[in-house]
Design a protein around this motif. Structure first.
Motif, short mmCIF file in Angstrom:
data_model
loop_
_atom_site.label_atom_id
_atom_site.label_comp_id
_atom_site.label_asym_id
_atom_site.label_seq_id
_atom_site.Cartn_x
_atom_site.Cartn_y
_atom_site.Cartn_z
N LEU A 198 -17.38 4.49 34.69
CA LEU A 198 -16.99 5.87 34.94
C LEU A 198 -15.66 5.94 35.68
CD1 LEU A 198 -20.48 7.30 35.93
CD2 LEU A 198 -19.09 8.10 34.00
N VAL A 199 -15.51 5.09 36.69
CA VAL A 199 -14.24 5.05 37.43
C VAL A 199 -13.10 4.70 36.49
CG1 VAL A 199 -12.97 3.82 39.23
CG2 VAL A 199 -15.34 4.52 39.65
N GLU A 200 -13.31 3.71 35.64
CA GLU A 200 -12.26 3.30 34.70
C GLU A 200 -11.94 4.40 33.70
OE1 GLU A 200 -11.40 -0.34 31.51
OE2 GLU A 200 -13.08 -0.46 32.90
N ALA A 201 -12.96 5.22 33.36
CA ALA A 201 -12.75 6.30 32.40
C ALA A 201 -12.11 7.54 33.03
CB ALA A 201 -14.09 6.68 31.76
N GLY A 202 -11.84 7.48 34.33
CA GLY A 202 -11.18 8.60 34.99
C GLY A 202 -12.11 9.71 35.42
N VAL A 203 -13.43 9.42 35.50
CA VAL A 203 -14.40 10.41 35.94
C VAL A 203 -14.60 10.25 37.45
CG1 VAL A 203 -16.78 11.23 35.74
CG2 VAL A 203 -15.57 10.39 33.71
N GLU A 204 -14.55 11.33 38.19
CA GLU A 204 -14.79 11.26 39.62
C GLU A 204 -16.25 10.88 39.86
OE1 GLU A 204 -14.77 14.03 43.67
OE2 GLU A 204 -13.77 14.77 41.86
N CYS A 205 -16.46 9.72 40.46
CA CYS A 205 -17.80 9.18 40.58
C CYS A 205 -18.11 8.83 42.03
CB CYS A 205 -17.95 7.94 39.69
SG CYS A 205 -19.60 7.22 39.70
N ARG A 206 -19.30 9.20 42.46
CA ARG A 206 -19.79 8.84 43.79
C ARG A 206 -21.15 8.19 43.61
NH1 ARG A 206 -18.73 12.68 46.95
NH2 ARG A 206 -20.28 12.37 48.56
N VAL A 207 -21.56 7.40 44.59
CA VAL A 207 -22.86 6.75 44.53
C VAL A 207 -23.80 7.44 45.51
CG1 VAL A 207 -24.16 4.64 44.96
CG2 VAL A 207 -21.98 4.54 43.75
N LEU A 208 -24.91 7.91 44.98
CA LEU A 208 -25.95 8.51 45.80
C LEU A 208 -26.90 7.36 46.19
CD1 LEU A 208 -26.73 11.47 46.65
CD2 LEU A 208 -28.41 11.37 44.80
N MET A 209 -26.78 6.90 47.43
CA MET A 209 -27.64 5.80 47.89
C MET A 209 -28.96 6.42 48.30
SD MET A 209 -26.46 2.74 50.40
CE MET A 209 -27.62 1.51 51.00
N ALA A 210 -29.77 6.69 47.27
CA ALA A 210 -30.99 7.47 47.49
C ALA A 210 -32.05 7.09 46.45
CB ALA A 210 -30.65 8.96 47.35
N PRO A 211 -33.31 7.07 46.93
CA PRO A 211 -33.71 7.22 48.33
C PRO A 211 -33.83 5.87 49.02
CG PRO A 211 -35.66 7.33 46.95
CD PRO A 211 -34.49 7.09 46.02
N VAL A 212 -33.34 5.79 50.25
CA VAL A 212 -33.61 4.63 51.08
C VAL A 212 -35.08 4.68 51.47
CG1 VAL A 212 -33.07 3.45 53.24
CG2 VAL A 212 -31.25 4.59 51.96
N LEU A 213 -35.80 3.60 51.22
CA LEU A 213 -37.25 3.57 51.42
C LEU A 213 -37.59 2.95 52.78
CD1 LEU A 213 -38.25 2.20 47.90
CD2 LEU A 213 -38.06 4.59 48.61
N PRO A 214 -38.17 3.71 53.69
CA PRO A 214 -38.52 3.17 54.99
C PRO A 214 -39.41 1.93 54.87
CG PRO A 214 -38.70 5.55 55.03
CD PRO A 214 -38.47 5.15 53.60
N LEU A 215 -39.06 0.89 55.61
CA LEU A 215 -39.83 -0.34 55.74
C LEU A 215 -39.88 -1.16 54.46
CD1 LEU A 215 -42.83 1.29 57.66
CD2 LEU A 215 -40.74 0.30 58.63
N LEU A 216 -39.17 -0.72 53.43
CA LEU A 216 -39.14 -1.45 52.17
C LEU A 216 -37.72 -1.83 51.74
CD1 LEU A 216 -41.79 0.57 50.11
CD2 LEU A 216 -42.05 -1.73 51.07
N VAL A 242 -32.25 9.43 52.83
CA VAL A 242 -33.52 8.77 53.12
C VAL A 242 -34.62 9.46 52.32
CG1 VAL A 242 -35.22 8.29 54.94
CG2 VAL A 242 -32.78 8.00 55.40
N LEU A 243 -35.60 8.70 51.88
CA LEU A 243 -36.72 9.22 51.10
C LEU A 243 -37.33 10.46 51.73
CD1 LEU A 243 -38.88 8.72 48.80
CD2 LEU A 243 -40.18 7.47 50.55
N ARG A 244 -37.51 11.49 50.90
CA ARG A 244 -38.28 12.68 51.27
C ARG A 244 -39.63 12.62 50.56
NH1 ARG A 244 -33.40 12.81 53.77
NH2 ARG A 244 -32.92 14.86 54.64
N LEU A 245 -40.65 13.19 51.19
CA LEU A 245 -41.98 13.20 50.60
C LEU A 245 -42.57 14.60 50.62
CD1 LEU A 245 -43.48 9.91 52.12
CD2 LEU A 245 -42.68 10.29 49.77
N PRO A 246 -41.99 15.51 49.82
CA PRO A 246 -42.57 16.86 49.72
C PRO A 246 -43.90 16.80 48.97
CG PRO A 246 -40.88 16.57 48.07
CD PRO A 246 -40.84 15.34 48.92
N ALA A 247 -44.62 17.91 48.99
CA ALA A 247 -45.90 17.98 48.27
C ALA A 247 -45.68 17.61 46.81
CB ALA A 247 -46.47 19.39 48.37
N GLY A 248 -46.60 16.87 46.26
CA GLY A 248 -46.46 16.37 44.89
C GLY A 248 -45.93 14.95 44.91
#
Length: 319
Positions: A198-216, A242-248
């Motif tokens: 994506l970077v090479e193709a000229g697309v603005e790209c960011r990395v979503l470091m998600a979800p970080v898993l507690p204790l794992l 960081v990992l969210r744990l909503p209902a479901g």
């Protein structure tokens, strides 16, 4: 209203079948449901900056156990667990409805693919995204596409011309963890290669470091390895969540955790509040560690500022 809240007509009131069974057409293993509204509010559990989103697909074959969109399937009469992974709902009229709604939109940035990856396997069949990108570009609406899939490269020229952002999710680089919690998703290596492409193709790209898993996946060496490999792709920005744990999501994730790592269940119960948010102290510690690593590798860290643009003048004729 929209995807999650659909008014029922009188002759449906006595029908006790799930909403999806009354409204959808099953075709090729997918549930096709005509959308009444496609621009929808982003649930807080998503952890992203955009307040509104478009999701051509509900549910996701990537089957990520920590996906915060799982509760949406319950509103269709489906389960938030295996149903979310296997019973993918398609909105075949998404482009038509989007064009109509953008004619009245105020220029706020939109997220694309929050209710399910917009480049998952269903997109190979339905090819909805080129039309979605075209509608957003012609209206001048800023948008960010959220995906894990290399299929997004098919539309890289469209995304580059539209000035779109793409956020690729890479939470960790340990393949054993990926197989356990993201069994249907591409490998971390495949996603790292996608960011480079994506970077090479000229697309603005960011990395979503998600979800970080507690204790794992939150040990210092794990975070360091992940940020180091992200930096090697040419990405310039990392956004940790960081990992969210909503209902479901909570029930599905903790059920797996109880089988795979029973000793951690009590610690998760202590770490998370009733709304599914991790403790503030823990979250600040993890995001602080990632920010420090990003400085070491010359990358920015954090969520972007929301974008707003004035609608294109051509829209005035539609009002």
């Amino acid at each position: 209203m929209g995807w999650d809240v659909l008014a029922l007509v009188d002759d449906e009131a006595a029908d006790d079948r799930p909403l999806i069974e009354r409204r959808a057409v099953v075709r090729g293993g997918f549930y096709e449901m005509q959308a009444r509204t496609v621009i929808e509010r982003v649930p807080p559990a998503a952890g992203i900056v955009q307040e509104w989103a478009i999701s051509p697909y509900r549910g996701c074959a990537h089957a990520c156990r920590g996906c915060g969109a799982r509760a949406g399937h319950r509103r269709l009469g489906l389960g938030a667990g295996a149903d979310f992974d296997e019973r993918i709902v398609v909105r075949p009229n998404v482009v038509e409805r989007l064009r109509a709604e953008l004619a009245r939109w105020d220029g706020q940035e939109l997220a694309v693919g929050v209710g399910g990856d917009c480049y998952q396997a269903a997109e190979e069949t339905y090819r909805l995204m080129p039309g979605v990108i075209g509608a957003l570009a012609s209206s001048g609406t800023p948008f960010t596409v959220y995906t894990k899939s290399a299929l997004v490269m098919r539309d890289a020229p469209l995304l580059a011309r539209a000035g779109a952002r793409v956020a690729v999710s890479i939470a960790f680089v340990d393949e054993r963890i990926r197989r356990a919690v993201e069994p249907g998703a591409p490998t971390a290596q495949a996603r790292l290669e996608l960011v480079s492409a994506l970077v090479e193709a000229g697309v603005e790209c960011r990395v979503l470091m998600a979800p970080v898993l507690p204790l794992l996946s939150d040990a210092a060496d794990q975070l360091g390895a992940t940020v180091r490999r992200i930096a090697a792709t040419g990405a310039r920005v990392v956004e940790p969540v960081v990992l969210r744990l909503p209902a479901g999501t909570r029930e599905w994730y903790l059920e797996w955790l109880g089988r795979a790592h029973p000793a951690l269940v009590e610690r998760y119960e202590e770490l998370y509040d009733r709304a599914g948010s991790p403790s503030e102290g823990y979250e600040q510690r993890i995001t602080g560690q990632i920010a420090q690593l990003c400085r070491v590798y010359g990358m920015a860290c954090g969520a972007p500022e929301p974008v707003r643009r004035e609608p294109k003048a051509a829209q005035l004729a539609l009002v």
